[in-house]
Design a protein around this motif. Sequence first.
Motif, PDB file in Angstrom:
ATOM      1  N   ASP A  44       5.518   5.130  -2.982  1.00  0.00           N
ATOM      2  CA  ASP A  44       4.526   4.785  -1.957  1.00  0.00           C
ATOM      3  C   ASP A  44       3.780   3.507  -2.342  1.00  0.00           C
ATOM      4  OD1 ASP A  44       5.129   6.894  -0.288  1.00  0.00           O
ATOM      5  OD2 ASP A  44       3.673   8.249  -1.213  1.00  0.00           O
ATOM      6  N   LEU A  45       3.375   3.423  -3.607  1.00  0.00           N
ATOM      7  CA  LEU A  45       2.670   2.216  -4.047  1.00  0.00           C
ATOM      8  C   LEU A  45       3.584   1.000  -3.988  1.00  0.00           C
ATOM      9  CD1 LEU A  45       0.330   0.674  -5.214  1.00  0.00           C
ATOM     10  CD2 LEU A  45       0.953   1.505  -7.491  1.00  0.00           C
ATOM     11  N   LEU A  46       4.829   1.153  -4.400  1.00  0.00           N
ATOM     12  CA  LEU A  46       5.759   0.028  -4.340  1.00  0.00           C
ATOM     13  C   LEU A  46       5.985  -0.426  -2.902  1.00  0.00           C
ATOM     14  CD1 LEU A  46       8.291   1.224  -7.048  1.00  0.00           C
ATOM     15  CD2 LEU A  46       6.889  -0.855  -7.161  1.00  0.00           C
ATOM     16  N   SER A  47       6.074   0.528  -1.986  1.00  0.00           N
ATOM     17  CA  SER A  47       6.244   0.170  -0.576  1.00  0.00           C
ATOM     18  C   SER A  47       5.028  -0.592  -0.063  1.00  0.00           C
ATOM     19  CB  SER A  47       6.472   1.435   0.256  1.00  0.00           C
ATOM     20  OG  SER A  47       6.655   1.102   1.615  1.00  0.00           O
ATOM     21  N   LEU A  48       3.836  -0.111  -0.417  1.00  0.00           N
ATOM     22  CA  LEU A  48       2.615  -0.801   0.005  1.00  0.00           C
ATOM     23  C   LEU A  48       2.541  -2.209  -0.585  1.00  0.00           C
ATOM     24  CD1 LEU A  48       0.036   2.114  -0.399  1.00  0.00           C
ATOM     25  CD2 LEU A  48       0.757   1.074   1.744  1.00  0.00           C
ATOM     26  N   THR A  49       2.953  -2.328  -1.841  1.00  0.00           N
ATOM     27  CA  THR A  49       2.872  -3.630  -2.514  1.00  0.00           C
ATOM     28  C   THR A  49       3.831  -4.637  -1.886  1.00  0.00           C
ATOM     29  OG1 THR A  49       2.279  -2.502  -4.581  1.00  0.00           O
ATOM     30  CG2 THR A  49       2.985  -4.794  -4.741  1.00  0.00           C
ATOM     31  N   TYR A  50       5.058  -4.212  -1.653  1.00  0.00           N
ATOM     32  CA  TYR A  50       6.013  -5.133  -1.022  1.00  0.00           C
ATOM     33  C   TYR A  50       5.598  -5.463   0.407  1.00  0.00           C
ATOM     34  CZ  TYR A  50       9.425  -5.214  -4.802  1.00  0.00           C
ATOM     35  OH  TYR A  50      10.056  -5.439  -6.000  1.00  0.00           O
ATOM     36  N   SER A  51       4.985  -4.505   1.088  1.00  0.00           N
ATOM     37  CA  SER A  51       4.478  -4.786   2.436  1.00  0.00           C
ATOM     38  C   SER A  51       3.388  -5.851   2.375  1.00  0.00           C
ATOM     39  CB  SER A  51       3.929  -3.505   3.062  1.00  0.00           C
ATOM     40  OG  SER A  51       3.435  -3.753   4.359  1.00  0.00           O
ATOM     41  N   ALA A  52       2.493  -5.730   1.385  1.00  0.00           N
ATOM     42  CA  ALA A  52       1.439  -6.740   1.215  1.00  0.00           C
ATOM     43  C   ALA A  52       2.044  -8.095   0.871  1.00  0.00           C
ATOM     44  CB  ALA A  52       0.469  -6.299   0.120  1.00  0.00           C
ATOM     45  N   LEU A  53       3.107  -8.091   0.065  1.00  0.00           N
ATOM     46  CA  LEU A  53       3.796  -9.352  -0.242  1.00  0.00           C
ATOM     47  C   LEU A  53       4.420  -9.951   1.017  1.00  0.00           C
ATOM     48  CD1 LEU A  53       5.499  -8.478  -3.652  1.00  0.00           C
ATOM     49  CD2 LEU A  53       3.792 -10.276  -3.256  1.00  0.00           C
ATOM     50  N   GLY A  54       4.922  -9.093   1.897  1.00  0.00           N
ATOM     51  CA  GLY A  54       5.452  -9.588   3.163  1.00  0.00           C
ATOM     52  C   GLY A  54       4.382 -10.320   3.957  1.00  0.00           C
ATOM     53  N   ASP A  55       3.186  -9.736   4.031  1.00  0.00           N
ATOM     54  CA  ASP A  55       2.071 -10.389   4.723  1.00  0.00           C
ATOM     55  C   ASP A  55       1.717 -11.707   4.038  1.00  0.00           C
ATOM     56  OD1 ASP A  55       2.024  -8.114   6.276  1.00  0.00           O
ATOM     57  OD2 ASP A  55       0.290  -7.232   5.264  1.00  0.00           O
ATOM     58  N   LEU A  56       1.672 -11.663   2.694  1.00  0.00           N
ATOM     59  CA  LEU A  56       1.281 -12.847   1.934  1.00  0.00           C
ATOM     60  C   LEU A  56       2.270 -13.993   2.137  1.00  0.00           C
ATOM     61  CD1 LEU A  56      -0.029 -12.860  -1.708  1.00  0.00           C
ATOM     62  CD2 LEU A  56       1.814 -14.410  -1.072  1.00  0.00           C
ATOM     63  N   TYR A  57       3.564 -13.694   1.993  1.00  0.00           N
ATOM     64  CA  TYR A  57       4.567 -14.754   2.160  1.00  0.00           C
ATOM     65  C   TYR A  57       4.558 -15.292   3.597  1.00  0.00           C
ATOM     66  CZ  TYR A  57       6.636 -13.751  -2.420  1.00  0.00           C
ATOM     67  OH  TYR A  57       6.850 -13.609  -3.757  1.00  0.00           O
ATOM     68  N   HIS A  58       4.293 -14.425   4.569  1.00  0.00           N
ATOM     69  CA  HIS A  58       4.172 -14.918   5.947  1.00  0.00           C
ATOM     70  C   HIS A  58       3.025 -15.918   6.044  1.00  0.00           C
ATOM     71  CE1 HIS A  58       4.118 -14.993  10.325  1.00  0.00           C
ATOM     72  NE2 HIS A  58       2.806 -14.805  10.247  1.00  0.00           N
TER      73      HIS A  58
END
Length: 566
Positions: free
Chosen positions: A412-426
């Motif tokens: 769950d934490l890894l999913s949240l982290t990669y999701s946040a990275l998706g927002d960041l890279y966007h």
Amino acid sequence: MVPAFAMAQAGKTDSTLLAAKSRSMTQMDSLVEKQLFFSALGEKAIDNYGHAAELFTRVLQTDPNNDAAMYELAAIKKHQDNYHDAQALMEHAVTISPDNEWYWLSLAECYEKNNSLVKLEGVFDELIRINPDKSEYYFDKGKTYFLEKKYDDALKAYDLLQQMNGLDDNVLAAKQKIYLIQGKIDLAVADINRMIADNPSQMRYYLLLAEVYNSNGYSDKAFKALQDAEKIDPNNGQLHLALADIYRDKKNADGCFNELKLAFAIPDLDIDQKIKILGGYIPKFPDPNAKSCALVLSKILIETHPTDSKAFAVYGDMLYQTDDYKNAEDAYKKSIMLDGNHYEVREQLVRIELSNNEIDNAIKDGQDALSLFPNQAWMNYLVGITYVQKKQLDKGLSYLKNTISIETDDKDLLSLTYSALGDLYHGQKDDKNSDNAYQKALTYNPDNAFALNNFAYYLSIRGDDLDKAAQMAAHANELQPNTASFEDTYAWILFKQKKYADAKSWIEKAILHDKTSSAVQMEHYGDIMFYLGDTNAAVENWKKARSIGEQSPLLDRKINERKYIE
């Protein structure tokens, strides 16, 4: 007298050693034996058990009746959890030296580990024979009878001990167990009353009497015993907890709560016991009354224990559960000030600061926490997303990468982290890394609704893979229905797919469920209405978007030119 069980044949292990024929020893044999024995003791002293065992075995090969070597070798076997062979050695040793108390104690340990309770009875007979004044042997013999469910024999052993030393707490507790198993409540009560008569100021006996009465259905007698106790020591915390239990059993919620308040206000009552009681309220928290009671008790807790960080941490938890985030934040800060070594409190503080949009405080307190607990993945994540919210993307990237390097198991934490990275890279206009990050987020958790929504929305903005975007947006709305931002995303994707009627339905749901008067949703509504042929409605909604706060040259052109502009 050597008991019959001590003559039992040893197992096959070391059987040659035990069955070796005795022979006359020469002076040379005796000297070698002593040298081997002391060498073995030396090896044992430095924990070289394997070599020590070999040397003790050689001693026994030289002298099969060397009981000291048997005792030492048995000790090594026990250290290796080989109680079977240790038992065989000690059974032989006690036949050679039947008056050696240490040998019998060693054998008793073997029988206990091997669950040979009948044989254990005989060992305590021998120990009592050797040392008749040692009360522990009578007690342990009674305990052995108890384990065998020979309750009357156990009582006889305890009675004998009582005749020797009087009725003490250990004998009382042991006899109580048996009386209660046998249903002899009157005898159990009689013994406790005897202790009360001899020790009228000792609260523990009143509490024990009340417990016996209450657990056997005599709540009125239990209540009377506690009332008597209260006259002696009204400030005893355990007393008020016992009264609370009785009131609870009687379905008297007010009486129970009043006694708990009295107990919580007593500093001598262990704080951990109070915290455990508060924890019992949490499963009941859907009931507002349970929340209210827990909050009152936790408030008393900080008043009674004003220098204990745990008190303020629990108070913060209870405030948080009642949605009083501001005071919860203050309580957590006080807890950290008293003792900053509890990571969980620091994490909860940062979470509250984030929910209150206290961005700078969240960063400061998060970094303070990481200075003490640098390998806490969740705190790295929280600080990372806080920097992302502050638009300091490079700093946010560093913390989010730390999270991934630290955490490998929490999906769950890894999913949240990669999701946040998706927002960041966007935000950095790095579409490739953004898409890859969202894909990884969904690999760890296919039901991460925010990853589904944001990935879908950014694809739609670029006009890429609209079918995939529509599937993800639809799934996000299934996972979290009536979420305005998710409904707006789905509406916009349908608009991009030229499914204007469906888009209208979803944008209207978004506007209905929106609590923030979103200008973006109003502008989208206008765009959709334009393609449905209602230009007046389109312009009206574009004007609403501008009045709410959306300011852009593109929106002004839509209004002025009365048409949709890409």
